[in-house]
Design a protein around this motif. Structure first.
Motif, mmCIF file in Angstrom:
data_model
loop_
_atom_site.group_PDB
_atom_site.id
_atom_site.type_symbol
_atom_site.label_atom_id
_atom_site.label_comp_id
_atom_site.label_asym_id
_atom_site.label_seq_id
_atom_site.Cartn_x
_atom_site.Cartn_y
_atom_site.Cartn_z
ATOM 1 N N GLU A 1 22.590 2.968 7.432
ATOM 2 C CA GLU A 1 21.908 3.945 6.578
ATOM 3 C C GLU A 1 22.102 3.611 5.098
ATOM 4 N N ALA A 2 23.310 3.215 4.727
ATOM 5 C CA ALA A 2 23.576 2.866 3.327
ATOM 6 C C ALA A 2 22.736 1.666 2.896
ATOM 7 N N PHE A 3 22.641 0.678 3.772
ATOM 8 C CA PHE A 3 21.848 -0.511 3.450
ATOM 9 C C PHE A 3 20.365 -0.154 3.365
ATOM 10 N N GLU A 4 19.903 0.692 4.300
ATOM 11 C CA GLU A 4 18.496 1.103 4.309
ATOM 12 C C GLU A 4 18.137 1.841 3.019
ATOM 13 N N ALA A 5 19.000 2.759 2.596
ATOM 14 C CA ALA A 5 18.766 3.513 1.367
ATOM 15 C C ALA A 5 18.710 2.582 0.154
ATOM 16 N N TYR B 1 9.524 10.404 4.618
ATOM 17 C CA TYR B 1 10.641 10.994 5.360
ATOM 18 C C TYR B 1 11.979 10.392 4.908
ATOM 19 N N LYS B 2 12.018 9.097 4.759
ATOM 20 C CA LYS B 2 13.261 8.423 4.390
ATOM 21 C C LYS B 2 13.620 8.685 2.927
ATOM 22 N N MET B 3 12.586 8.777 2.056
ATOM 23 C CA MET B 3 12.854 9.088 0.649
ATOM 24 C C MET B 3 13.492 10.472 0.527
ATOM 25 N N ASP B 4 12.987 11.398 1.335
ATOM 26 C CA ASP B 4 13.542 12.745 1.323
ATOM 27 C C ASP B 4 14.950 12.747 1.902
ATOM 28 N N LYS B 5 15.157 11.976 2.969
ATOM 29 C CA LYS B 5 16.469 11.904 3.621
ATOM 30 C C LYS B 5 17.531 11.357 2.683
ATOM 31 N N TYR B 6 17.169 10.313 1.925
ATOM 32 C CA TYR B 6 18.150 9.665 1.043
ATOM 33 C C TYR B 6 18.038 10.139 -0.405
ATOM 34 N N GLN B 7 17.219 11.180 -0.635
ATOM 35 C CA GLN B 7 17.037 11.759 -1.972
ATOM 36 C C GLN B 7 16.655 10.669 -2.989
ATOM 37 N N LEU B 8 15.536 10.002 -2.670
ATOM 38 C CA LEU B 8 15.081 8.884 -3.495
ATOM 39 C C LEU B 8 13.822 9.213 -4.290
ATOM 40 N N ALA B 9 13.593 10.502 -4.528
ATOM 41 C CA ALA B 9 12.458 10.879 -5.374
ATOM 42 C C ALA B 9 12.706 10.359 -6.776
ATOM 43 N N LYS B 10 11.645 10.052 -7.507
ATOM 44 C CA LYS B 10 11.776 9.431 -8.822
ATOM 45 C C LYS B 10 12.614 10.280 -9.771
#
Length: 368
Positions: free
Chosen positions: A321-325, A355-364
């Motif tokens: 998960e860390a690598f994916e994020a 989905y993954k952006m939301d999961k890892y809180q990767l919004a701009k």
């Protein structure tokens, strides 16, 4: 001198034996010179105090005293040719020819005509009167066949005949010519694998493998680096006209920490390069003078090890998960948060990316 049965006198003939001794010495020197020109190295030239190297040297010295075919096995740069020279010079054939052949450097047709010779008119461009092959040239001596694993099956069959029948037939000829040659072979490929794949003849393998000697790679005898470096620096000093004294302890430790994929040949290369860039007033090679020509594979392995160390202590699931994020974040930044391009680059759907952006809180906004 007897006259009418009566001893009248005697005649003595005196030879100066010093001249005979002088000629004998000259002959021995000439033989030594010929031997040195053809087989340059002896066992004294092979450096090694590690257990594996001492075993290989002992095996080679024993094998030199027998007429058996010897197979030298080892990675490229481990010194197989040095062993072949030394074996010849330790044998009872040392005053006869030592012929070296790199089987990988010649095409099948050329290798065959070089090894076994050819008759006049055997092929277009053949020399008038034909030509002796290297086996004939090495008669009563030794022939060293390097890179034997690169030999084609056709040439392998003819080599097997020579080793079994002790005779050769020239290309384009029919007459069998007897030869008495000690064969030393060498390879850095996996002969057993080549044999399983049908690229190497089983019968030739068993004929060659009668007396195998394995030469260890440098990474398995790092304790020999000190003595090897001293000998190589002496050699390079002569080649380059330098007067380098040796290595500092820091430099020696750096050499010992390397894996040496190119073995002793690479060590000589590294030391030679260090001496080229050494200032004229410097006498010692220090750690800063040493640079390794690391392969891309070696660098890639280091990068993988570094990446793995970042996730040390985590479970596999957490590390994935860390690598994916991290990968999604880098790709988003690369495409200025263009989600369509990011999803295409990562090979996922837009929906999955959101989905993954939301999961890892990767919004701009959350990343600024």
């Amino acid at each position: 001198m007897i006259v009418d049965g009566i001893l009248k006198g005697s005649v003595g003939v005196i030879h100066d034996v010093s001249e005979i001794q002088s000629l004998t010495n000259e002959l021995n020197k000439a033989r030594q010179l010929i031997r040195t020109l053809e087989a340059k190295y002896t066992f004294e030239d092979i450096i090694g105090e590690s257990e594996q190297m001492l075993v290989a040297l002992e095996q080679a010295k024993l094998g030199a005293k027998t007429p058996a075919t010897i197979l030298l096995r080892g990675e490229s740069g481990t010194g197989k040719e040095l062993f072949a020279h030394a074996i010849h010079n330790e044998s009872d054939r040392k005053y006869n020819r030592f012929v070296r052949v790199n089987c990988a450097a010649l095409s099948e047709t050329l290798l065959e005509s070089e090894l076994f010779g050819y008759e006049e008119g055997a092929f277009s461009g053949a020399r008038r009167g034909g030509k002796k092959g290297l086996f004939e040239e090495a008669n009563h001596g030794s022939i060293f066949l390097d890179e034997i694993g690169e030999m084609t099956p056709s040439t392998q069959a003819k080599l097997l005949r020579v080793m079994q029948e002790k005779e050769i037939v020239r290309v384009g000829g029919t007459k069998a010519i007897p030869v008495d040659v000690r064969v030393i072979t060498a390879t850095n490929v996996n002969i057993e694998k080549a044999m399983a794949e049908g690229k190497f003849r089983e019968d030739l393998y068993y004929r060659m493998n009668r007396y195998p000697i394995s030469i260890p790679p440098l990474r398995q005898r790092l304790e020999d680096i000190d003595s090897l470096s001293k000998r190589l620096i002496q050699k390079i000093n002569l080649d380059y006209g330098r007067n380098v004294s040796g290595l500092t302890e820091h430099a020696l430790n750096r050499l010992r920490s390397y894996s040496w994929p190119g073995n002793v040949r690479e060590l000589e290369n590294v030391l030679g390069r260090a001496m080229i860039f050494l200032n004229p007033q410097e006498e010692w090679i220090d750690e800063g003078h040493i640079a390794f020509m690391e392969s891309e594979e070696h660098e890639e392995n280091e990068q993988q090890e570094l990446a793995a160390s970042q996730f040390e202590g985590e479970t596999l699931s957490d590390a994935v998960e860390a690598f994916e994020a991290q990968l999604i974040k880098q790709t988003l930044e690369k495409h200025q948060f263009n989600r369509t391009k990011t999803a295409k680059t990562l090979g996922v759907s837009i929906r999955n990316l959101y989905y993954k952006m939301d999961k890892y809180q990767l919004a701009k906004d959350s990343m600024q």
